[in-house]
Scaffold this motif. Sequence first.
Motif, short mmCIF file in Angstrom:
data_model
loop_
_atom_site.label_atom_id
_atom_site.label_comp_id
_atom_site.label_asym_id
_atom_site.label_seq_id
_atom_site.Cartn_x
_atom_site.Cartn_y
_atom_site.Cartn_z
N ASP A 62 -46.14 -14.04 -41.27
CA ASP A 62 -47.35 -13.26 -41.08
C ASP A 62 -47.64 -12.86 -39.78
OD1 ASP A 62 -49.43 -15.61 -40.25
OD2 ASP A 62 -48.30 -16.49 -42.00
N LYS A 63 -48.54 -11.93 -39.52
CA LYS A 63 -48.87 -11.56 -38.48
C LYS A 63 -49.78 -12.44 -37.55
CE LYS A 63 -48.08 -6.50 -38.98
NZ LYS A 63 -48.57 -5.26 -38.91
N GLN A 64 -50.54 -13.17 -38.14
CA GLN A 64 -51.49 -14.05 -37.51
C GLN A 64 -50.75 -15.31 -36.96
OE1 GLN A 64 -54.01 -16.24 -40.20
NE2 GLN A 64 -55.14 -16.90 -38.78
N THR A 65 -49.71 -15.77 -37.42
CA THR A 65 -48.70 -16.77 -36.69
C THR A 65 -48.17 -16.15 -35.50
OG1 THR A 65 -48.19 -17.82 -38.92
CG2 THR A 65 -46.67 -18.05 -37.05
N ILE A 66 -47.81 -14.87 -35.64
CA ILE A 66 -47.16 -14.11 -34.24
C ILE A 66 -48.21 -14.10 -33.29
CG2 ILE A 66 -46.25 -12.07 -33.51
CD1 ILE A 66 -44.43 -11.88 -36.09
#
Length: 92
Positions: A62-66
């Motif tokens: 997911d983009k939040q982790t990135i």
Amino acid sequence: MHIRLIVFSLQLPGCRSLKEKRQRTIGFKDKFGKLANVAVTESNYHNSHDLAEWGVIIIAKDKQTISQIESQLENGLACMDVVITEVKSDWI
């Protein structure tokens, strides 16, 4: 799966040798290059004493982790004796 490429351009004020450059920047690769979903490499200015460019690839579900990892990278660089002159990033 999401992939993010980030390129950090750095200036190392007062750095007079490649050995000193490596001493200043090695902690960045050691800290973040060991994460399972992050790859770190010095991507340019290999023979310059006072400039460095580091390329980072982050892979996550997911983009939040990135985004969290990207913030950690920027904070890690801010704690080093370097000046971030440019940050380029792109989704792959």
